[in-house]
Design a protein around this motif. Structure first.
Motif, PDB file in Angstrom:
ATOM      1  N   ILE A 132       0.837  -1.197   0.000  1.00 21.93           N
ATOM      2  CA  ILE A 132       0.000   0.000   0.000  1.00 21.93           C
ATOM      3  C   ILE A 132       0.874   1.250   0.000  1.00 21.93           C
ATOM      4  N   VAL A 133       1.991   1.199   0.699  1.00 26.13           N
ATOM      5  CA  VAL A 133       2.921   2.333   0.703  1.00 26.13           C
ATOM      6  C   VAL A 133       3.429   2.597  -0.711  1.00 26.13           C
ATOM      7  N   ASP A 134       3.722   1.547  -1.473  1.00 26.07           N
ATOM      8  CA  ASP A 134       4.118   1.718  -2.878  1.00 26.07           C
ATOM      9  C   ASP A 134       3.015   2.422  -3.664  1.00 26.07           C
ATOM     10  N   TRP A 135       1.780   2.061  -3.392  1.00 23.35           N
ATOM     11  CA  TRP A 135       0.661   2.693  -4.093  1.00 23.35           C
ATOM     12  C   TRP A 135       0.672   4.210  -3.866  1.00 23.35           C
ATOM     13  N   GLY A 136       0.890   4.617  -2.625  1.00 21.97           N
ATOM     14  CA  GLY A 136       0.852   6.040  -2.309  1.00 21.97           C
ATOM     15  C   GLY A 136       2.094   6.798  -2.712  1.00 21.97           C
ATOM     16  N   GLN A 137       3.268   6.168  -2.576  1.00 20.90           N
ATOM     17  CA  GLN A 137       4.531   6.862  -2.847  1.00 20.90           C
ATOM     18  C   GLN A 137       4.970   6.787  -4.297  1.00 20.90           C
ATOM     19  N   LEU A 138       4.542   5.762  -5.015  1.00 16.99           N
ATOM     20  CA  LEU A 138       5.023   5.541  -6.378  1.00 16.99           C
ATOM     21  C   LEU A 138       3.914   5.543  -7.428  1.00 16.99           C
ATOM     22  N   ASP A 139       2.837   4.811  -7.175  1.00 12.69           N
ATOM     23  CA  ASP A 139       1.806   4.636  -8.205  1.00 12.69           C
ATOM     24  C   ASP A 139       0.988   5.899  -8.431  1.00 12.69           C
ATOM     25  N   ILE A 140       0.431   6.454  -7.352  1.00 10.59           N
ATOM     26  CA  ILE A 140      -0.406   7.648  -7.515  1.00 10.59           C
ATOM     27  C   ILE A 140       0.409   8.830  -8.048  1.00 10.59           C
ATOM     28  N   PRO A 141       1.628   9.092  -7.563  1.00 12.89           N
ATOM     29  CA  PRO A 141       2.411  10.185  -8.147  1.00 12.89           C
ATOM     30  C   PRO A 141       2.655  10.012  -9.639  1.00 12.89           C
ATOM     31  N   ALA A 142       2.962   8.785 -10.065  1.00 14.15           N
ATOM     32  CA  ALA A 142       3.193   8.537 -11.492  1.00 14.15           C
ATOM     33  C   ALA A 142       1.922   8.761 -12.291  1.00 14.15           C
ATOM     34  N   ALA A 143       0.781   8.368 -11.740  1.00 15.47           N
ATOM     35  CA  ALA A 143      -0.490   8.584 -12.431  1.00 15.47           C
ATOM     36  C   ALA A 143      -0.813  10.071 -12.532  1.00 15.47           C
ATOM     37  N   VAL A 144      -0.548  10.817 -11.468  1.00 12.36           N
ATOM     38  CA  VAL A 144      -0.757  12.272 -11.498  1.00 12.36           C
ATOM     39  C   VAL A 144       0.063  12.898 -12.615  1.00 12.36           C
ATOM     40  N   ASN A 145       1.332  12.557 -12.684  1.00  3.38           N
ATOM     41  CA  ASN A 145       2.212  13.150 -13.692  1.00  3.38           C
ATOM     42  C   ASN A 145       1.835  12.728 -15.106  1.00  3.38           C
ATOM     43  N   THR A 146       1.380  11.493 -15.267  1.00  8.84           N
ATOM     44  CA  THR A 146       0.943  11.036 -16.588  1.00  8.84           C
ATOM     45  C   THR A 146      -0.274  11.813 -17.056  1.00  8.84           C
TER      46      THR A 146
END
Length: 286
Positions: free
Chosen positions: A84-98
């Motif tokens: 879940i930490v990966d989701w918040g620290q890596l996945d959502i930021p990458a989706a925002v930038n995309t």
């Protein structure tokens, strides 16, 4: 009819997330794009009807599968190390930038379902989020649960998940009707985060070294149903208190008022409950 583009989101660690992008083809209105972040174990397919409808209202929309879920699972589940930490620290930021890259906008509106709306405080790109609309968003604290879920959650967290981690190598949520089976670390963190008030705040100093809860000032609106056994009023308040400098708002939906027998934790995005979609859409304006 709305159309979407299938694409991969590449995270900072190189992990690829499967996503759908719905470009705005319907209006010239300057509306911020909307990022739909799924609930735990729920795939982007679940949100397709809502994303299509929202797109037809004039919004560019991006929805994706978190790592380890749906089309973003790239190995046998028992080998997946996603958390879940990966989701918040890596996945959502990458989706925002995309989404910002696709639309050339400066900020997005984050429309999070359950866990998808609970992780802004560990998102290093939080400043690129203009507003959060957290549907069924809460900390899920076990003592704040209601009904059957209050009885079942401790069994799932304290018995099923620990045993299944040894016997299966993953969290068997599909068998109990709670979405896709979960990577073992997702299941473990879900249990840990919900065992105490504050959800992801319980990871600070452990699996999370830096967080941004005190720095976030964008408005946050939580929408939940009175018959939701997870996102209860107490647990919604528990989530919003984590953002002391943000303007927060709570909207409780009562099923009978909208001619439904039930809404619960999942139904707001279903076609059967599309008369609720305007309630959600009305909160997207910044």
């Amino acid at each position: 009819m709305s159309t979407f583009e299938s694409l991969n989101i590449i995270c900072a660690d190189g992990y690829a997330l499967a996503a759908r992008y719905y470009p705005n083809q319907y209006t010239q209105a300057q509306r911020l794009p909307v990022l739909i972040c799924p609930a735990t174990g729920i795939t982007k397919n679940f949100y397709h009807a809502f994303a299509t409808w929202l797109n037809e209202q004039g919004y560019a929309v991006l929805c994706f599968d978190f790592r380890g879920i749906g089309d973003s699972l790239h190995e046998p589940l028992k080998q997946c190390e996603a958390s879940i930490v990966d989701w918040g620290q890596l996945d959502i930021p990458a989706a925002v930038n995309t989404l910002l890259q696709k639309t050339q906008a400066e900020q997005v509106v984050l429309l999070g379902h359950s866990a998808g709306g609970q992780l802004l405080g560990i998102n290093p790109e939080y400043h690129k989020v203009a507003k959060v609309v957290a549907v069924s968003g809460s900390t899920g604290h076990t003592k704040g649960l209601k009904g059957r879920t209050r009885l079942l959650a401790p069994v799932m967290f304290k018995v099923i998940f620990p045993l299944a981690r040894i016997t299966h190598g993953y969290g068997p949520t599909n068998a109990i009707g709670m979405g896709e089976n979960l990577p073992k670390n997702v299941a473990q963190q879900w249990a840990q985060f919900c065992s105490k008030p504050g959800y992801v705040i319980n990871a600070i100093g452990k699996t999370v070294s830096q967080h941004y809860h005190d720095e976030i000032r964008c408005p946050i609106t939580a929408i939940w149903s009175s018959d939701d056994e997870i996102a209860t009023e107490a647990n919604v308040k528990d989530l919003l208190r984590l953002y002391p400098h943000a303007s927060t708002n709570m909207i409780e939906l009562k099923p009978k008022r909208y001619q439904h027998k039930a809404i619960g934790h999942m139904a707001m995005f279903k076609k059967s409950h599309r008369n609720l979609w305007n309630v959600i859409e009305n909160q997207l304006a910044v």
